[in-house]
Design a protein around this motif. Structure first.
Motif, PDB file in Angstrom:
ATOM      1  N   THR A  47    -110.969  80.975   0.702  1.00 45.31           N
ATOM      2  CA  THR A  47    -112.396  81.136   1.008  1.00 45.31           C
ATOM      3  C   THR A  47    -112.831  82.591   0.811  1.00 45.31           C
ATOM      4  O   THR A  47    -113.716  83.087   1.498  1.00 45.31           O
ATOM      5  N   GLN A  48    -112.192  83.252  -0.148  1.00 41.65           N
ATOM      6  CA  GLN A  48    -112.526  84.648  -0.415  1.00 41.65           C
ATOM      7  C   GLN A  48    -113.989  84.814  -0.811  1.00 41.65           C
ATOM      8  O   GLN A  48    -114.619  85.823  -0.511  1.00 41.65           O
ATOM      9  N   GLY A  49    -114.526  83.840  -1.492  1.00 43.05           N
ATOM     10  CA  GLY A  49    -115.905  83.962  -1.984  1.00 43.05           C
ATOM     11  C   GLY A  49    -116.898  84.109  -0.852  1.00 43.05           C
ATOM     12  O   GLY A  49    -117.701  85.057  -0.823  1.00 43.05           O
ATOM     13  N   PHE A  50    -116.827  83.193   0.117  1.00 44.54           N
ATOM     14  CA  PHE A  50    -117.778  83.253   1.230  1.00 44.54           C
ATOM     15  C   PHE A  50    -117.509  84.493   2.080  1.00 44.54           C
ATOM     16  O   PHE A  50    -118.437  85.161   2.551  1.00 44.54           O
TER      17      PHE A  50
END
Lengths: 124, 477, 457
Positions: C121-124
């Motif tokens: 969930t690096q993007g969020f």
């Protein structure tokens, strides 16, 4: 797992150790306690001059998964705190009985009520 | 060609992460000639200045580095990550759904009708007499419910006396925190050997200082509290209230209603049971339902039919606890929940629970780990045994699935709390089971080094917590 | 294994004869296969609910097709009137660029959960880190969380934080007379659990003065709250002086504001604010009947007392920079009744939208928008002031987005007539209206002025 329990110290059931030298005492947490907590990331300790009762909360150690209150094994007045552990809390993990000490007290009572190393080993 | 496009999985030649906006182009704007006196304005503002095409790529890349339900199964126990129907987003995007909160009730009759209908739906689903939609999340619902509890005891002249809220050890952390926020003492209740409320312990804990017992049913082990009627009598006889934590309501739709079980207050997690998207952490909505006796304490305002029966109005309940949200809650989330419930109807809702329970039981039957407590419903808690549950979860990522909730509840050692929801097919459940079984028995090294197949490897939590860097300003030095 | 029962509930009958939820992918034969793997004869057998409390009724909720549901709700919502809104008082609309909808609707974002597994969930997490950074810059404070529910609950959390930080106990929070009643009610509930109360100080012609704070404050006050702009649309003028007054006391200074206003106004950190709260959804979210995004920022020294989620920087095992939720020991899932707040689900997706909108504007766009928010109400007030029977603005202060006007005939009647002409404005009492104008409704200003002229004639 084998935990270090130095023979020259006495222990509280809440996993603090106490070392008596020249009338003053030094306090920290045991090898068992630091292992239970895991990587310690934050420590909060009292100020010099603070008066503590036996069993009184004197600070907090925090790892990434838990927060533990610290309880003073004896009553007394704080004479020194280990400021190194503020910047390097990992000292408590790496060297709980030595570089990872937390505070020194001028005690107003003895240490007979605390656990002997044998008794503490039995507890953990 | 350069490959800068990082995705979640390590299956391309992707390399390097997406730079921060601040690393792409940071610009300082001097604040002058604003028409305001200089001493009322700042000197300058330094923020990223990028074009729309650059931003579109930035955020698209970031989205590719993120796992959602549409990416694959998301079996987080007690989180109910079910499919979010797309059409509800289109309804929430209707221009007619947009209104300022200070608009006269007369001019937002459409919104109020949706509120009123949803209140009715939820009351019926939960077996409660009245519902407010104001709390903006489950924890806010707990908090609102406990404010109602407090107001009720105060009205009875027992406000000072009833200081304790009893909560099972296995409950959601929010229960404890909400009780503390309202000023209650928390009494933690141990489970019995079967994983349910220990009736003897409860009996010992309940007295005339009991304000409420908070229960999740089925509980976090997925077990139905079969003694719920006896529990309700115990609490009610002592003058306390029974609170239902709605986190696990997806197990019961159309088969059991908290109101029928003796619960006086409940909250609904519409972002769980009623399929509104979690949005990476929110917004949710946490409506509460109450028994008739407690209706007069509900938050202000309450939507009800107007006196002439010709529309809806915003009314202040007689003994209202006041407000738990500045306006009327998370309106757009509530609208999506209304759409979901209207689409499914009774038939669909009861079927959602049937398939959710079927899926949990099927998945459990396919995995090799021990599951100490049954019969479970929509979720089960497997034990990692000698394997560390957090490491187990990280290793599951290598098999392309999102892992379950870990290390909770404490009654199961190395707990893996798993809730597949109704939205997963048998094929997907088989893949999930394969992932579980592949990791089961793997040695500590493989687990500790996991994940290995993701583009970002295991992230060090200690570094982040010892020297917190919480904004790009902290990266300068 | 046999778990046979003889239960035949209505639910079971329905289950046998209907298609059920469209959002479960099971075929009938798969259901049978799954049941046989479990060792059960029917799905009903899996429910361990005592018969005495089993629900045998049927909800009075008809299922409908997607098309029917959409039509029904579209029809219901069409009952809303659609006036041009000149409403503000703490809830503001700005034009939301299309990119916000398109990106925030990407299902990787909107269908994801809280980032408990940061590796996927690096993007969020990066978006939330960028959101925190944006707020840190705007507030001049080191820490911003990601996020609280709305401005009112953020204020409540600020007060409980102030109480926890106090060396000596205190029992009062001071708020200005202009604080919205709704926000005050939320605040009163939050502080009641900590045995505190809320009291009010008077303002002087719309702004807070050092004298009024000095008059109201004593050692019992744990926090003083101000807002700029105020809900009356006035920019506070004495923040730095009030900041230094509070600096010498064991009292926190909490300032309410929003990201657009903060783009040009004094940096809260520089005027001595300890906490900034407010509604950040003025960027990113159109008017949503009061659904918002609680902004919460504070000084670094309060780090371990901060409520809510924080994203921090870390490294993965390859040494690559990465992001993760951090300092979670503050939160309810670990600290339970000793947590800094009960918040779990928050407004993360709204924060994503706010971050995109702010990035779209950039610093120059933000400053231009803020300047417009100062210029537009002053221009409109000047035009209205020329109309007989209208005094606008009432106060000779600096305005932001909105202003109050005094009317000779009954203000409520005027507001009602304007409403009939398609304009929603605030009628505060018999003499006073309030009008809010931003980029979102600026194109309707000429029509509004004409309409006021007609109504007043």
């Amino acid at each position: 797992m084998e935990f270090t329990v130095p023979d020259e110290l006495r222990y509280a059931e809440s996993h603090e150790w106490i070392e008596t030298t020249d009338g003053n005492v030094r306090v920290g947490i045991s090898d068992f306690a630091q292992d239970e907590l895991g990587d310690i990331v934050f420590v909060d300790l009292p100020s010099e001059g603070d008066e503590l009762d036996r069993g009184e909360e004197f600070g907090v150690v925090e790892s990434i998964k838990a927060v533990s209150d610290l309880y003073s094994p004896v009553a007394g007045t704080v004479t020194a705190v280990n400021e190194d552990v503020f910047d390097e809390p990992e000292l408590i993990n790496e060297s709980p009985f030595d570089d990872g000490w937390m505070m020194e007290l001028e005690p107003s009572e003895g240490t007979d009520h605390l656990l002997s190393p044998e008794e503490y080993r039995d507890q953990i | 060609m350069q490959h800068h496009t990082q995705t979640i999985w390590n299956d391309s030649e992707s390399e390097g992460n997406e730079p921060l906006l601040s690393e792409k182009r940071l610009e300082t704007v001097e604040i002058e000639d604003t028409g305001l006196p200089d001493d009322l304005t700042r000197d300058s503002l330094e923020l990223p200045e990028l074009s729309e095409p650059e931003l579109a790529r930035h955020y698209t890349r970031l989205s590719q580095m993120n796992y959602g339900i549409d990416s694959g199964p998301y079996p987080l126990g007690s989180c109910t990550m079910k499919y979010n129907p797309k059409f509800t987003e289109d309804i929430a995007a209707l221009p007619t759904a947009s209104a300022h909160p200070d608009r006269d009730a007369d001019s937002v009759q459409g919104i109020l009708e949706v509120y009123h209908e949803l209140q009715g739906y939820l009351a019926e689903i939960g077996g409660m007499d009245a519902v407010t939609l104001q709390p903006p999340a489950g924890a806010a619902g707990e908090y609102a419910g406990l404010l109602v509890t407090k107001a009720y005891h105060e009205e009875n002249g027992e406000g000072e006396q009833r200081t304790d809220v009893i909560i099972p050890a296995s409950a959601h952390g929010t229960n404890f925190a909400s009780a503390a926020l309202v000023g209650y003492n928390v009494i933690e209740l141990p489970e019995d050997d079967d994983g349910r409320v220990d009736l003897d312990a409860l009996d010992a804990a309940v007295d005339d200082s009991t304000a409420a017992l908070m229960l999740t049913n089925p509980n976090t082990l997925g077990l139905f509290e079969r003694d719920i009627e006896e529990i309700a009598s115990l609490i009610h006889d002592a003058g306390g209230l029974l609170y239902y934590d709605g986190a696990n309501l997806n197990a019961l739709l159309g088969r059991g209603r908290p109101g029928d079980m003796g619960f006086d207050i409940m909250h609904y997690n519409v972002h769980k049971t009623f399929a509104t998207p979690h949005g990476g952490g929110g917004p949710g909505a946490g409506p509460i339902g109450v028994s008739e006796e407690l209706e007069r304490f509900l938050p202000d305002p309450h939507v009800r039919e107007s006196g002439d029966g010709d529309g809806y109005e915003l009314a202040t309940p007689e003994k209202t606890v006041g407000k738990v949200h500045g306006a009327k809650g998370n309106w757009l989330v509530l609208l999506k929940a209304h759409a979901y419930i209207s689409r499914l109807g009774y038939e669909g809702l009861q079927d959602a629970s049937a398939k959710a329970v079927l899926n949990a039981n099927y998945l459990a039957s396919q995995i090799d780990l021990e599951i100490p407590f049954e019969p479970f419903h929509h979720e089960f808690v497997a034990s990692g045994g000698e394997q560390d549950a957090a490491d187990f979860a990280k290793r599951m990522l290598d098999y392309g699935v999102h892992p379950p909730t870990t290390k909770w509840p404490g009654i199961v050692s190395e707990a893996l709390m798993t809730e597949p929801t109704e939205a997963e097919s048998k094929t997907t459940l088989d893949q999930l089971a394969e992932a579980f079984n592949a990791v089961t028995g793997e040695d500590d090294d493989a687990l500790e080094q996991a994940p290995d197949q993701t583009s970002v490897k295991r992230i060090d939590q200690t570094i982040a917590a010892r020297d917190p860097i919480l904004s790009w300003h902290g990266l300068d030095d | 294994m046999s778990r046979k029962t003889t239960l035949t509930s209505r639910a079971e009958e329905i289950y046998a004869e209907s298609d059920g939820t469209p959002y479960a992918p099971h075929t009938e034969s798969q259901v049978d296969e799954m049941l046989s793997a479990i060792g059960a004869d029917s799905v009903e057998e899996l429910f361990d609910i005592p018969e005495s409390i089993r629900y045998d009724g049927e909800f009075d909720i008809e299922s409908a097709s997607e098309q029917e549901t959409r039509q029904q709700l579209t029809e219901t919502l069409s009952k809303n009137e659609t006036p041009t809104e000149f409403l503000g008082r703490g809830y503001y609309a700005h034009y939301v660029p299309s990119i916000v909808d398109h990106i925030s609707q990407r299902s990787e974002f909107i269908t994801s959960y809280t980032q408990y597994q940061p590796e996927v969930t690096q993007g969020f997490l990066q978006v939330l880190f960028e959101y925190q950074s944006l707020l840190a810059e705007l507030t001049g404070l080191e820490i911003a969380n990601c996020s609280m529910y709305d401005a009112a609950t953020a204020l409540g959390e600020a007060a409980t934080l102030a109480a926890r930080l106090r060396q000596t106990s205190g029992s009062r929070v001071l708020v200005p007379d202009y604080l919205r009643a709704e926000r005050r009610s939320v605040l009163e509930n939050y502080v009641d659990g900590a045995d505190m109360t809320v009291s009010e100080f008077a303002t002087d012609d719309g702004v807070t003065t050092v004298e009024e704070i000095e008059r109201a404050i004593d050692d019992d006050v744990v926090m003083v709250h101000l807002e700029t702009p105020t809900p009356d649309g006035i920019i506070e003028e004495n923040l730095a002086e009030i900041g230094s007054l509070l600096e010498d006391r064991d009292t926190l200074f909490c300032l309410g504001s929003d990201p657009v206003a903060l783009s040009v106004l004094q940096s809260p950190g520089e005027v001595g604010a300890d906490i900034v709260v407010g509604d950040a959804s003025v960027l990113g979210l159109p008017a949503a009947y009061g659904m918002g995004l609680g902004l919460f920022a504070c000084r670094e020294e309060f780090l371990r007392q901060v409520p809510g989620r924080l994203v921090g920087v870390s490294e993965d095992s390859d040494g690559t920079r990465s992001y993760t939720l951090t300092l979670q020991t503050r939160e309810q899932h670990i600290r339970r009744e000793r947590a800094t707040s009960n918040i779990c689900t928050n407004q993360a997706w709204v924060a994503l939208r706010t971050a995109i909108h702010a990035a779209y504007l950039g610093p120059s766009g933000l400053v231009a928008l803020a300047e417009e928010c100062h210029r537009l109400p002053e221009q409109l007030a000047t035009r209205l002031d020329e109309i007989d029977g209208v005094t606008a603005p009432i106060r000779d202060r600096h305005h932001f987005r909105e202003f109050q006007a005094r009317l000779e005939p009954d203000a409520r009647d005027v507001a009602e007539e304007l409403n009939e002409n398609g304009f929603a404005i605030h009628a505060l009492d018999a003499d006073t209206i309030q009008i809010c104008v931003t980029d979102a409704n600026a194109d309707a200003v000429d029509d509004l002025v004409r309409s006021v002229e007609e109504v007043m004639a």
